[in-house]
Write a protein that holds these residues in place. Structure first.
Motif, PDB file in Angstrom:
ATOM      1  N   MET A   1       0.844  -1.176   0.000  1.00 19.01           N
ATOM      2  CA  MET A   1       0.000   0.000   0.000  1.00 19.01           C
ATOM      3  C   MET A   1       0.884   1.231   0.000  1.00 19.01           C
ATOM      4  N   ALA A   2       0.491   2.259  -0.669  1.00 15.07           N
ATOM      5  CA  ALA A   2       1.294   3.480  -0.774  1.00 15.07           C
ATOM      6  C   ALA A   2       1.298   4.216   0.555  1.00 15.07           C
ATOM      7  N   GLU A   3       2.369   4.930   0.773  1.00 13.58           N
ATOM      8  CA  GLU A   3       2.506   5.735   1.974  1.00 13.58           C
ATOM      9  C   GLU A   3       2.224   7.182   1.620  1.00 13.58           C
ATOM     10  N   PRO A   4       1.730   7.979   2.590  1.00 11.92           N
ATOM     11  CA  PRO A   4       1.509   9.396   2.306  1.00 11.92           C
ATOM     12  C   PRO A   4       2.835  10.069   1.960  1.00 11.92           C
ATOM     13  N   THR A   5       2.772  11.129   1.187  1.00 15.66           N
ATOM     14  CA  THR A   5       3.982  11.837   0.803  1.00 15.66           C
ATOM     15  C   THR A   5       4.568  12.512   2.021  1.00 15.66           C
ATOM     16  N   PRO A   6       5.852  12.251   2.329  1.00 13.87           N
ATOM     17  CA  PRO A   6       6.479  12.881   3.490  1.00 13.87           C
ATOM     18  C   PRO A   6       6.782  14.344   3.199  1.00 13.87           C
ATOM     19  N   LEU A  13       9.072   7.515   1.125  1.00 13.88           N
ATOM     20  CA  LEU A  13       8.747   6.121   0.883  1.00 13.88           C
ATOM     21  C   LEU A  13       8.205   5.992  -0.535  1.00 13.88           C
ATOM     22  N   ARG A  14       8.415   4.865  -1.138  1.00 12.59           N
ATOM     23  CA  ARG A  14       7.954   4.622  -2.504  1.00 12.59           C
ATOM     24  C   ARG A  14       6.489   4.219  -2.498  1.00 12.59           C
ATOM     25  N   PRO A  15       5.698   4.707  -3.490  1.00 13.96           N
ATOM     26  CA  PRO A  15       4.290   4.276  -3.573  1.00 13.96           C
ATOM     27  C   PRO A  15       4.211   2.829  -4.035  1.00 13.96           C
ATOM     28  N   ALA A  58       2.011   9.699  -6.325  1.00  8.05           N
ATOM     29  CA  ALA A  58       2.610  10.060  -7.609  1.00  8.05           C
ATOM     30  C   ALA A  58       2.282  11.508  -7.966  1.00  8.05           C
ATOM     31  N   THR A  59       1.058  11.926  -7.698  1.00 10.37           N
ATOM     32  CA  THR A  59       0.655  13.308  -7.974  1.00 10.37           C
ATOM     33  C   THR A  59       1.461  14.278  -7.123  1.00 10.37           C
TER      34      THR A  59
END
Length: 120
Positions: A1-6, A13-15, A58-59
């Motif tokens: 699962m993707a992590e929120p953008t730090p 962390l990579r999505p 990614a956005t």
């Protein structure tokens, strides 16, 4: 699962992988990452949520790169620098948004000084 953008001082962390879409599937307008073939609503919710988080990550990352590029293009040290109006036209933004993106990009670039490209 993707992590929120730090944010700036947190490790990135990579999505989650988005998985490759075969050419035949892309041609089918009803096909979207094979979600239409999942029958179990729990599995569907989990995978759709994973994709949503990956697209958000990614956005966020793409917006950061837009901001850094805008800041570099507006750099007064460049002989071919662009005005915020020029950047706005190229990126299909308003001029006010372009100014904010240039400032955001400058902040990002200042924070990235001294780091390797893999950490930006």
């Amino acid at each position: 699962m993707a992590e929120p953008t730090p944010r700036r001082n947190e490790p990135r962390l990579r999505p989650a992988p988005l998985l490759f879409e075969p050419v035949e599937a892309v041609a089918d307008p009803e096909h979207f990452f094979d979600l239409e073939s999942i029958d179990d609503p729990r599995v569907l919710l989990a995978r759709a949520t994973e994709l949503t988080q990956a697209f958000r990550a990614a956005t966020d990352r793409a917006v950061e790169f837009q901001a850094m590029a805008a800041a570099q293009l507006a750099d007064p040290r460049r002989f071919d620098r662009l005005t915020p109006a020029d950047i706005a036209e190229q990126a299909e933004w308003t001029e006010d948004y372009a100014k904010k993106m240039v400032e955001f990009g400058r902040d990002l670039l200042r924070g990235a000084e001294g780091q390797g490209p893999e950490q930006i």
